[in-house]
Design a protein around this motif. Structure first.
Motif, PDB file in Angstrom:
ATOM      1  N   ALA A  14       0.838 -46.132 -23.670  1.00  0.00           N
ATOM      2  CA  ALA A  14       0.410 -47.199 -22.756  1.00  0.00           C
ATOM      3  C   ALA A  14       1.572 -47.603 -21.850  1.00  0.00           C
ATOM      4  O   ALA A  14       1.380 -47.811 -20.641  1.00  0.00           O
ATOM      5  CB  ALA A  14      -0.086 -48.404 -23.560  1.00  0.00           C
ATOM      6  N   GLU A  15       2.762 -47.686 -22.412  1.00  0.00           N
ATOM      7  CA  GLU A  15       3.921 -48.060 -21.594  1.00  0.00           C
ATOM      8  C   GLU A  15       4.174 -47.010 -20.508  1.00  0.00           C
ATOM      9  O   GLU A  15       4.418 -47.348 -19.345  1.00  0.00           O
ATOM     10  CB  GLU A  15       5.169 -48.193 -22.479  1.00  0.00           C
ATOM     11  N   ALA A  16       4.083 -45.744 -20.880  1.00  0.00           N
ATOM     12  CA  ALA A  16       4.346 -44.673 -19.909  1.00  0.00           C
ATOM     13  C   ALA A  16       3.297 -44.677 -18.792  1.00  0.00           C
ATOM     14  O   ALA A  16       3.622 -44.510 -17.613  1.00  0.00           O
ATOM     15  CB  ALA A  16       4.378 -43.322 -20.626  1.00  0.00           C
ATOM     16  N   ILE A  17       2.038 -44.866 -19.146  1.00  0.00           N
ATOM     17  CA  ILE A  17       0.976 -44.896 -18.135  1.00  0.00           C
ATOM     18  C   ILE A  17       1.178 -46.090 -17.202  1.00  0.00           C
ATOM     19  O   ILE A  17       1.045 -45.978 -15.972  1.00  0.00           O
ATOM     20  CB  ILE A  17      -0.413 -44.931 -18.821  1.00  0.00           C
ATOM     21  N   ASP A  18       1.560 -47.213 -17.769  1.00  0.00           N
ATOM     22  CA  ASP A  18       1.844 -48.404 -16.963  1.00  0.00           C
ATOM     23  C   ASP A  18       2.963 -48.103 -15.959  1.00  0.00           C
ATOM     24  O   ASP A  18       2.871 -48.466 -14.780  1.00  0.00           O
ATOM     25  CB  ASP A  18       2.255 -49.552 -17.900  1.00  0.00           C
ATOM     26  N   CYS A 131      11.371 -39.840  -8.026  1.00  0.00           N
ATOM     27  CA  CYS A 131      11.145 -38.606  -8.779  1.00  0.00           C
ATOM     28  C   CYS A 131      10.983 -38.962 -10.249  1.00  0.00           C
ATOM     29  O   CYS A 131      11.886 -39.543 -10.849  1.00  0.00           O
ATOM     30  CB  CYS A 131      12.309 -37.648  -8.628  1.00  0.00           C
ATOM     31  N   ILE A 132       9.832 -38.587 -10.790  1.00  0.00           N
ATOM     32  CA  ILE A 132       9.552 -38.888 -12.193  1.00  0.00           C
ATOM     33  C   ILE A 132      10.203 -37.815 -13.044  1.00  0.00           C
ATOM     34  O   ILE A 132       9.993 -36.625 -12.813  1.00  0.00           O
ATOM     35  CB  ILE A 132       8.035 -38.872 -12.444  1.00  0.00           C
ATOM     36  N   GLY A 133      10.998 -38.236 -14.006  1.00  0.00           N
ATOM     37  CA  GLY A 133      11.677 -37.279 -14.866  1.00  0.00           C
ATOM     38  C   GLY A 133      11.406 -37.571 -16.333  1.00  0.00           C
ATOM     39  O   GLY A 133      10.973 -38.661 -16.698  1.00  0.00           O
ATOM     40  N   GLY A 134      11.690 -36.587 -17.172  1.00  0.00           N
ATOM     41  CA  GLY A 134      11.352 -36.716 -18.591  1.00  0.00           C
ATOM     42  C   GLY A 134      12.519 -37.152 -19.460  1.00  0.00           C
ATOM     43  O   GLY A 134      12.437 -37.047 -20.678  1.00  0.00           O
ATOM     44  N   PRO A 185       9.464 -42.445 -17.527  1.00  0.00           N
ATOM     45  CA  PRO A 185       8.440 -43.077 -18.371  1.00  0.00           C
ATOM     46  C   PRO A 185       8.631 -42.815 -19.860  1.00  0.00           C
ATOM     47  O   PRO A 185       8.065 -43.533 -20.679  1.00  0.00           O
ATOM     48  CB  PRO A 185       7.138 -42.432 -17.883  1.00  0.00           C
ATOM     49  N   LEU A 186       9.407 -41.779 -20.212  1.00  0.00           N
ATOM     50  CA  LEU A 186       9.589 -41.476 -21.641  1.00  0.00           C
ATOM     51  C   LEU A 186      10.885 -42.084 -22.180  1.00  0.00           C
ATOM     52  O   LEU A 186      11.345 -41.711 -23.254  1.00  0.00           O
ATOM     53  CB  LEU A 186       9.629 -39.952 -21.868  1.00  0.00           C
ATOM     54  N   SER A 187      11.471 -43.016 -21.440  1.00  0.00           N
ATOM     55  CA  SER A 187      12.749 -43.596 -21.844  1.00  0.00           C
ATOM     56  C   SER A 187      12.796 -43.979 -23.313  1.00  0.00           C
ATOM     57  O   SER A 187      13.780 -43.750 -23.992  1.00  0.00           O
ATOM     58  CB  SER A 187      13.037 -44.855 -21.022  1.00  0.00           C
ATOM     59  N   ASN A 188      11.737 -44.614 -23.801  1.00  0.00           N
ATOM     60  CA  ASN A 188      11.745 -45.153 -25.161  1.00  0.00           C
ATOM     61  C   ASN A 188      11.219 -44.189 -26.218  1.00  0.00           C
ATOM     62  O   ASN A 188      11.007 -44.578 -27.352  1.00  0.00           O
ATOM     63  CB  ASN A 188      10.943 -46.452 -25.209  1.00  0.00           C
ATOM     64  N   TRP A 189      10.980 -42.944 -25.830  1.00  0.00           N
ATOM     65  CA  TRP A 189      10.492 -41.963 -26.797  1.00  0.00           C
ATOM     66  C   TRP A 189      11.672 -41.236 -27.420  1.00  0.00           C
ATOM     67  O   TRP A 189      12.704 -41.051 -26.798  1.00  0.00           O
ATOM     68  CB  TRP A 189       9.591 -40.924 -26.115  1.00  0.00           C
TER      69      TRP A 189
END
Ligand SMILES: Nc1nc2c(ncn2[C@@H]2O[C@H](COP(=O)(O)OP(=O)(O)OP(=O)(O)O)[C@@H](O)[C@H]2O)c(=O)[nH]1
Lengths: 302, 435
Positions: A14-18, A131-134, A185-189
């Protein structure tokens, strides 16, 4: 009574989609950095979940060193065709041909560093402003303080001393001309979260991530895949080993690990009990110096 | 403040898919042992990898330390200072079979109030380190105050270095009593005290045999079991529209879905809703994610809402229930924390972001600056500088739809950005009118 609590994977999703929706709304020209590695594949999956049934509000952007695993390119092209999304390729070979960068020489030559120039040129050429990065904060010490909306100046540089504070989930997507964001978006993963999510969602990954009998050679204590553009040094020889890749980058600097994990469950079990960080195990590029990552990030690396 | 709750509360479960997620912040000043505690938590939950440990052993050896200094796993405030590294919030991760933890590691010295505010903004829980030899000092109070200002519902005082006070119960009791008297004015629901030795691991993961008098649970057990489900507002339906999904394709010619993250309440198909600011009403026709339709949606789910009628709704609008609407206003009272060197300008104009909406705003009045150590209100203050906290009044160019921060941390918060440099200059917590 229902508890109205999300599992950790659902909360991270949910956080990443947000974040993806917020970025799409706040920036005019985003792009998704797509390397064909598992993190970018997960980002693509999350993007579809954020915007379907509409088309994605951004193209995929691949910086192709020309030294990728053939499987990566095959996977990339098949995915793009399947989804009907737009792909933009920034070519390191072209940067070399145009004299923007000089190819490193010698048996240990790698195009890893050259990617930065190609990436920044491609960003400028298309006017991308996000730029969205992983990247994940657990990957490496220099990343623990990275923002989710990470600001880059007009030279594409990261200034760790001057980052915008990031509060609540109120992302500040404001920019001046010529500047851009890297959005993570995956910062917290963690690596394990990514794998568990891949399983939960049934996400397809390239076969490179699973243990198979593969041709490898040993260099500096790590195993690499042989390729025409990686000349062997005296004393090195190619042999067969059961290995898999924990990260997938440029072939010249992505090492394999010995493993028996032939399927997803086995990979998850392996990651859960792993004793070496992902980058420590397999990325020669981080090993050069302790501050290596921080330096490259300042220059505009992913 | 609510009653002091014992740590041995019941375990709450109820997640179908395994673990849930707890975000917390650790605060402490130089030498309270924060880095050692963080290292200990990561080490004992097997989050530390061999290469990281090797690195730390290596550095410890080079510095001539006898034993591996777990504090080196984090940068450590002192180390950061010495090396000239930015002093900033760092995020770290570990998990147990019950929970995944996101830990914001923020240095707690007064010149880093801004960092603590940042880390606290997303936290459900704060661990405040106290040196058993020193007891409650000015900065412990400041940490507790900031945690309460930022609406963190759960506080844990980790009274550290118990080994240096002979694991003495009286020392612990005195510290607890000191705080309890002082904290009556804070709004924290749940406060717990745990006596620990981060260095030796007492009461961090395992219950310590050296403190049989302590009836509570070890720190990690508390983190694993603290009940966080009711920290969110599940009463007031608030759905800020983030993005409108409109494919306009041959396959989906009329599809129109409002995408966003639920900020409050529980949304259900069939509910009457009103869209703000237009005031048009409709019904929720269905709620979906890419995985299919949902019976209900609650915070912090990211969903797509479809309405029964074609009313005009766009990004920045908010859906709520007709009989439970947020405050709509242009004159706002708020507590703010100032985050940059350039001070708050009187009548300064800023861009204000609230939920999914940017508006322009002007600070019309600085009511007071708060001394975060004494909680004294300086009403003569004329500006706020870096790390200052104060109460202001703002006027925005168009209304925002908000709740008091104490009621909803999502619809009650905002940031201010400089209109020229675009930097984030302040974090704001809204008060209800007349509060
Ligand atoms: N005896 C004892 N010493 C401790 C304990 N916890 C930490 N220390 C010591 O106290 C000193 C400071 O600990 P740190 O963990 O570095 O303190 P910090 O608060 O994180 O400070 P920075 O690293 O500067 O941020 C170190 O020498 C630790 O070994 C404890 O429980 N008992």
């Amino acid at each position: 009574m229902p508890s109205y609590q999300l599992s950790h994977l659902r909360a991270l999703e949910a956080e990443a989609i947000d974040i993806l929706r917020e970025m799409a709304a706040e920036r005019e020209r985003p792009a998704l950095l797509f390397s064909g590695g598992k993190d970018s594949i997960v980002l693509l999956h999350l993007s579809l979940k954020a915007f379907r049934p509409a088309r994605l509000p951004y193209p995929l952007l691949h910086v192709d060193t020309g030294h990728n695993f053939p499987e990566t390119i095959e996977f990339r092209d098949r995915k793009v065709a399947e989804l009907g999304e737009r792909l933009i390729v920034g070519s390191v070979q072209r940067s070399i041909d145009e004299g923007r960068v000089a190819e490193e020489r010698g048996p240990r030559a790698s195009r890893n560093r050259l990617q930065t120039t190609t990436l920044l040129d491609t960003i400028a050429e298309h006017g991308f402003d996000a730029c969205i990065g992983g990247a994940r904060r657990d990957e490496e010490r220099a990343r623990a303080k990275e923002r989710i909306f990470s600001h880059r100046d007009e030279f594409g540089q990261w200034d760790p001393k001057n980052q915008r504070p990031e509060l609540w989930s109120l992302y500040n997507g404001r920019l001046r001309r010529g500047e851009h964001f890297r959005v993570f978006p995956l910062s917290n993963w963690t690596e394990l979260d990514v794998w568990q999510y891949v399983k939960q969602e049934g996400i397809e990954l390239p076969d490179l991530y699973f243990a198979r009998r593969r041709q490898v050679f040993r260099r500096d204590g790590m195993l690499y895949s042989p390729a025409p553009f990686i000349p062997l040094l005296p004393g090195e020889s190619v042999f067969e080993e059961t290995v898999r890749f924990r990260t997938i980058g440029d072939m010249t600097c992505t090492g394999a690990v010995k493993s028996d994990a032939t399927d997803l469950d086995m990979v998850i079990a392996e990651v859960a009990s792993a004793r070496v960080t992902e980058r420590g195990a397999t990325r020669a590029d981080d090993k050069f110096s302790e501050a290596a990552m921080e330096d490259r990030k300042k220059e505009g690396y992913f | 403040m609510g009653e002091i709750v014992d740590t041995s509360k019941g375990i709450h479960r109820g997640i179908e898919e395994g673990r849930d997620l707890l975000r917390f912040i650790t605060c402490g000043s130089v030498d309270d042992g924060k880095s050692t505690l963080i290292g200990r938590l990561q080490y004992d939950t097997k989050t530390i990898f061999e290469d990281q440990l090797e690195h730390v052993e290596d550095v410890s050896r080079r510095r001539g330390n006898e034993r591996t200094d777990l504090a080196l796993l984090t940068d450590g405030l002192r180390a950061e200072r010495e090396q000239g590294i930015t002093i900033d919030v760092a995020y770290r991760y570990f998990s147990t079979p019950h929970r995944k933890f996101i830990m914001a590691d923020a240095p707690g010295h007064i010149q880093y109030t801004r960092n603590m505010v940042t880390g606290a903004s997303t936290a459900n829980l704060a661990i405040i380190l106290v040196d058993a030899r020193k007891g409650m000092v000015e900065q412990s109070r400041r940490h507790a105050f900031i945690a309460s200002l930022l609406g963190i519902p759960h506080l844990v005082f980790a009274v550290n270095k118990m080994d240096l006070v002979d694991y003495d119960e009286a020392v612990f009791d005195r510290i607890r009593a000191e705080f309890t008297n002082w904290a009556a004015k804070l709004q924290v629901r749940d406060v717990v005290f745990v006596p620990i030795s981060a260095l030796n691991g007492d009461n961090v993961v395992e219950k310590s045999a050296k403190m049989p008098w302590y009836r509570g649970t070890p720190l990690l057990y508390h983190l694993e079991t603290v009940h966080i489900a009711s920290d969110r507002n599940l009463i007031d339906v608030r759905f800020p529209v983030q993005w409108v999904i409109r494919p306009q394709s041959a396959e989906h010619p009329d599809y129109r879905g409002y995408a966003g993250t639920v900020a409050g309440g529980i949304l259900k198909p069939g509910d009457d809703v009103v869209a703000l600011p237009s005031g048009f009403t409709s019904k929720i026709a269905r709620i979906e994610t890419a995985d299919g339709p949902l019976d209900e949606a609650f915070p912090p789910m990211a969903v797509v809402v479809h309405l029964a009628d074609e009313i005009d709704v766009s990004r920045g609008d908010m859906l709520c229930r007709p009989n439970n609407q947020p405050i709509v206003g242009q004159d706002l009272d708020a507590m703010i924390c100032w985050m940059v060197d350039r001070p708050l300008r009187a009548r300064g104009r800023y861009a204000l972001k609230h939920t999914t909406r940017w508006v322009r705003g002007m600070v019309t009045e600085l009511q007071y600056r708060l001394d975060v150590n004494t909680l004294h209100r300086d009403e003569a203050a004329e500006s706020l500088g870096l790390n200052d906290i104060g109460r202001v009044r703002l006027r925005t160019t168009s209304p925002i739809f908000y709740d008091a921060y104490a009621r909803n941390r999502t619809t009650g918060s905002f940031i201010l950005a400089d209109e020229v440099t675009n930097e984030t200059v302040a974090a704001g917590m809204l008060l209800s009118p007349g509060q």
